[in-house]
Design a protein around this motif. Sequence first.
Motif, PDB file in Angstrom:
ATOM      1  N   LYS A  27       0.723  -1.258   0.098  1.00 47.69           N
ATOM      2  CA  LYS A  27      -0.023   0.016   0.001  1.00 47.69           C
ATOM      3  C   LYS A  27       0.879   1.247  -0.012  1.00 47.69           C
ATOM      4  CE  LYS A  27      -4.047  -2.144   2.265  1.00 47.69           C
ATOM      5  NZ  LYS A  27      -4.667  -2.026   3.348  1.00 47.69           N
ATOM      6  N   THR A  28       2.071   1.248   0.592  1.00 48.68           N
ATOM      7  CA  THR A  28       2.919   2.591   0.913  1.00 48.68           C
ATOM      8  C   THR A  28       3.905   2.635  -0.177  1.00 48.68           C
ATOM      9  OG1 THR A  28       2.345   2.308   3.266  1.00 48.68           O
ATOM     10  CG2 THR A  28       4.291   3.752   2.488  1.00 48.68           C
ATOM     11  N   ALA A  29       4.537   1.827  -0.525  1.00 54.68           N
ATOM     12  CA  ALA A  29       5.563   1.773  -1.613  1.00 54.68           C
ATOM     13  C   ALA A  29       5.246   2.574  -2.893  1.00 54.68           C
ATOM     14  CB  ALA A  29       6.254   0.407  -1.781  1.00 54.68           C
ATOM     15  N   PRO A  30       3.900   2.246  -3.369  1.00 56.33           N
ATOM     16  CA  PRO A  30       3.322   2.899  -4.574  1.00 56.33           C
ATOM     17  C   PRO A  30       3.467   4.682  -4.347  1.00 56.33           C
ATOM     18  CG  PRO A  30       1.959   0.948  -4.139  1.00 56.33           C
ATOM     19  CD  PRO A  30       3.042   1.189  -2.907  1.00 56.33           C
ATOM     20  N   VAL A  31       3.352   4.960  -3.195  1.00 58.44           N
ATOM     21  CA  VAL A  31       3.575   6.426  -3.120  1.00 58.44           C
ATOM     22  C   VAL A  31       4.747   6.951  -3.622  1.00 58.44           C
ATOM     23  CG1 VAL A  31       3.395   8.231  -1.523  1.00 58.44           C
ATOM     24  CG2 VAL A  31       2.020   6.425  -0.967  1.00 58.44           C
ATOM     25  N   ALA A  32       5.857   6.264  -3.784  1.00 57.68           N
ATOM     26  CA  ALA A  32       7.122   6.825  -4.379  1.00 57.68           C
ATOM     27  C   ALA A  32       6.722   7.214  -5.896  1.00 57.68           C
ATOM     28  CB  ALA A  32       8.203   5.740  -4.307  1.00 57.68           C
ATOM     29  N   ASN A  33       5.646   6.215  -6.696  1.00 57.74           N
ATOM     30  CA  ASN A  33       5.533   6.711  -7.694  1.00 57.74           C
ATOM     31  C   ASN A  33       4.761   7.720  -8.043  1.00 57.74           C
ATOM     32  OD1 ASN A  33       6.905   4.434  -9.032  1.00 57.74           O
ATOM     33  ND2 ASN A  33       4.941   3.182  -8.693  1.00 57.74           N
ATOM     34  N   HIS A  34       4.011   8.604  -7.024  1.00 58.03           N
ATOM     35  CA  HIS A  34       3.279   9.520  -7.050  1.00 58.03           C
ATOM     36  C   HIS A  34       4.248  10.748  -7.026  1.00 58.03           C
ATOM     37  CE1 HIS A  34       0.262  12.585  -5.988  1.00 58.03           C
ATOM     38  NE2 HIS A  34       1.041  13.097  -5.102  1.00 58.03           N
ATOM     39  N   TYR A  35       5.189  10.834  -6.125  1.00 56.62           N
ATOM     40  CA  TYR A  35       6.376  11.783  -6.122  1.00 56.62           C
ATOM     41  C   TYR A  35       7.507  11.789  -7.228  1.00 56.62           C
ATOM     42  CZ  TYR A  35       4.150  13.413  -1.816  1.00 56.62           C
ATOM     43  OH  TYR A  35       3.090  13.609  -0.829  1.00 56.62           O
ATOM     44  N   LYS A  36       7.574  10.583  -7.761  1.00 52.40           N
ATOM     45  CA  LYS A  36       8.374  10.427  -8.777  1.00 52.40           C
ATOM     46  C   LYS A  36       7.923  11.364 -10.138  1.00 52.40           C
ATOM     47  CE  LYS A  36      10.689   5.923  -7.736  1.00 52.40           C
ATOM     48  NZ  LYS A  36      10.759   4.443  -8.133  1.00 52.40           N
ATOM     49  N   GLY A  37       6.671  11.030 -10.190  1.00 56.59           N
ATOM     50  CA  GLY A  37       6.020  11.817 -11.190  1.00 56.59           C
ATOM     51  C   GLY A  37       6.056  13.159 -11.236  1.00 56.59           C
ATOM     52  N   GLN A  38       6.172  13.955 -10.015  1.00 59.83           N
ATOM     53  CA  GLN A  38       6.400  15.276  -9.787  1.00 59.83           C
ATOM     54  C   GLN A  38       7.747  15.567  -9.660  1.00 59.83           C
ATOM     55  OE1 GLN A  38       4.339  16.309  -6.017  1.00 59.83           O
ATOM     56  NE2 GLN A  38       2.511  15.386  -6.692  1.00 59.83           N
ATOM     57  N   GLN A  39       8.787  14.536  -9.926  1.00 59.36           N
ATOM     58  CA  GLN A  39      10.291  14.504  -9.975  1.00 59.36           C
ATOM     59  C   GLN A  39      10.627  15.265  -8.447  1.00 59.36           C
ATOM     60  OE1 GLN A  39      10.191  16.990 -13.327  1.00 59.36           O
ATOM     61  NE2 GLN A  39       9.719  15.218 -14.457  1.00 59.36           N
ATOM     62  N   LYS A  40      10.025  14.699  -7.321  1.00 59.11           N
ATOM     63  CA  LYS A  40      10.582  15.157  -5.922  1.00 59.11           C
ATOM     64  C   LYS A  40      10.922  13.780  -5.342  1.00 59.11           C
ATOM     65  CE  LYS A  40       6.971  18.700  -5.866  1.00 59.11           C
ATOM     66  NZ  LYS A  40       5.881  19.355  -5.201  1.00 59.11           N
ATOM     67  N   TYR A  41      11.089  12.753  -5.800  1.00 53.98           N
ATOM     68  CA  TYR A  41      11.588  11.484  -5.343  1.00 53.98           C
ATOM     69  C   TYR A  41      13.132  11.397  -5.190  1.00 53.98           C
ATOM     70  CZ  TYR A  41      12.296   6.455  -4.425  1.00 53.98           C
ATOM     71  OH  TYR A  41      12.744   5.281  -3.717  1.00 53.98           O
ATOM     72  N   GLN A  42      13.627  10.804  -4.095  1.00 46.90           N
ATOM     73  CA  GLN A  42      15.087  10.538  -3.919  1.00 46.90           C
ATOM     74  C   GLN A  42      15.355   9.434  -3.230  1.00 46.90           C
ATOM     75  OE1 GLN A  42      17.735  12.051  -5.899  1.00 46.90           O
ATOM     76  NE2 GLN A  42      18.870  10.175  -5.163  1.00 46.90           N
ATOM     77  N   GLY A  43      15.744   8.420  -3.514  1.00 43.18           N
ATOM     78  CA  GLY A  43      16.077   7.199  -2.725  1.00 43.18           C
ATOM     79  C   GLY A  43      17.419   7.396  -2.038  1.00 43.18           C
ATOM     80  N   VAL A  44      17.497   7.067  -0.922  1.00 36.49           N
ATOM     81  CA  VAL A  44      18.969   7.004  -0.148  1.00 36.49           C
ATOM     82  C   VAL A  44      19.138   5.775   0.440  1.00 36.49           C
ATOM     83  CG1 VAL A  44      20.212   8.174   1.570  1.00 36.49           C
ATOM     84  CG2 VAL A  44      19.043   9.562   0.045  1.00 36.49           C
ATOM     85  N   TYR A  45      20.206   5.010   0.453  1.00 36.23           N
ATOM     86  CA  TYR A  45      20.477   3.803   0.961  1.00 36.23           C
ATOM     87  C   TYR A  45      20.421   3.916   2.453  1.00 36.23           C
ATOM     88  CZ  TYR A  45      22.799  -0.883   1.625  1.00 36.23           C
ATOM     89  OH  TYR A  45      22.878  -2.300   1.921  1.00 36.23           O
ATOM     90  N   GLY A  46      19.625   3.085   3.346  1.00 39.62           N
ATOM     91  CA  GLY A  46      19.572   3.297   4.513  1.00 39.62           C
ATOM     92  C   GLY A  46      20.162   2.371   5.544  1.00 39.62           C
ATOM     93  N   ILE A  47      21.459   1.911   5.138  1.00 47.25           N
ATOM     94  CA  ILE A  47      22.077   0.668   5.926  1.00 47.25           C
ATOM     95  C   ILE A  47      23.610   1.551   5.995  1.00 47.25           C
ATOM     96  CG2 ILE A  47      23.393  -1.288   6.099  1.00 47.25           C
ATOM     97  CD1 ILE A  47      20.729  -2.516   4.770  1.00 47.25           C
ATOM     98  N   GLY A  48      24.273   1.457   7.231  1.00 48.51           N
ATOM     99  CA  GLY A  48      25.533   2.013   7.284  1.00 48.51           C
ATOM    100  C   GLY A  48      25.340   3.013   8.791  1.00 48.51           C
ATOM    101  N   ALA A  49      26.513   3.591   8.755  1.00 54.84           N
ATOM    102  CA  ALA A  49      26.648   4.747   9.770  1.00 54.84           C
ATOM    103  C   ALA A  49      25.498   5.537   9.918  1.00 54.84           C
ATOM    104  CB  ALA A  49      27.921   5.112  10.005  1.00 54.84           C
ATOM    105  N   ILE A  50      25.049   6.064  10.939  1.00 49.60           N
ATOM    106  CA  ILE A  50      23.933   6.979  10.994  1.00 49.60           C
ATOM    107  C   ILE A  50      24.264   8.094  10.553  1.00 49.60           C
ATOM    108  CG2 ILE A  50      22.825   8.287  12.770  1.00 49.60           C
ATOM    109  CD1 ILE A  50      22.392   5.836  14.489  1.00 49.60           C
ATOM    110  N   GLU A  51      25.431   8.773  10.784  1.00 47.85           N
ATOM    111  CA  GLU A  51      25.854  10.098  10.339  1.00 47.85           C
ATOM    112  C   GLU A  51      26.036  10.060   8.695  1.00 47.85           C
ATOM    113  OE1 GLU A  51      26.164  13.617  11.219  1.00 47.85           O
ATOM    114  OE2 GLU A  51      25.972  12.102  12.708  1.00 47.85           O
ATOM    115  N   ASP A  52      26.705   8.978   8.302  1.00 46.72           N
ATOM    116  CA  ASP A  52      26.755   8.739   6.637  1.00 46.72           C
ATOM    117  C   ASP A  52      25.498   8.836   5.994  1.00 46.72           C
ATOM    118  OD1 ASP A  52      29.823   8.351   7.186  1.00 46.72           O
ATOM    119  OD2 ASP A  52      29.301   6.400   7.016  1.00 46.72           O
TER     120      ASP A  52
END
Length: 190
Positions: free
Chosen positions: A153-178
């Motif tokens: 249900k939630t992952a499709p929301v990304a497409n909504h913002y991709k369509g507006q060119q407002k989406y950016q993925g960031v890898y969420g594993i690693g040091a919190i500061e990185d």
Amino acid sequence: MLNLVLFGPPGAGKGTQSQKLIEKYQLVHLSTGDILRGEIAGGTALGLEAKKLMDQGLLVPDEVVIGMISNKLDANPAVNGFIFDGFPRTVAQAEALDNLLQSKNTAISGMIALEVENDELKKRLLLRGKDSGRPDDQNPEIIQKRIDEYNNKTAPVANHYKGQQKYQGVYGIGAIEDIFNNITAVIDQY
């Protein structure tokens, strides 16, 4: 005004990163989970209804959440912006949020999506459940249901913002500061 949607599955690190982003950019944190848990702790009718649904890993009705968000926006008229944590969770909510913000002469600046694999999410949530006492983080079946809810249900929301060119993925594993530095590099482009 800087209005961010911090996005990702349960356990991706949204709460951790939200706090750091709030400090850096002086944003108001709008966590629907925190708002709902506050209602639950207060024993309100909304809180009791929300608890029933949340304990089953289900979502709270859109009109209730949008109303709470509208109240929070109105209560903070002179801020740098807002960070939406855990909302929107459906395309319908994204559209409702866009309409709400437009009615207040603002908009979402961007969506930052924390990308984390399912096995890591489960491990993080079980560890958090030991420390937090949250029942939805202690039961592997409910955790899996929450991840499934997100994926369906939630992952499709990304497409909504991709369509507006407002989406950016960031890898969420690693040091919190990185991870934080990677997020701020994206935000500083807005």
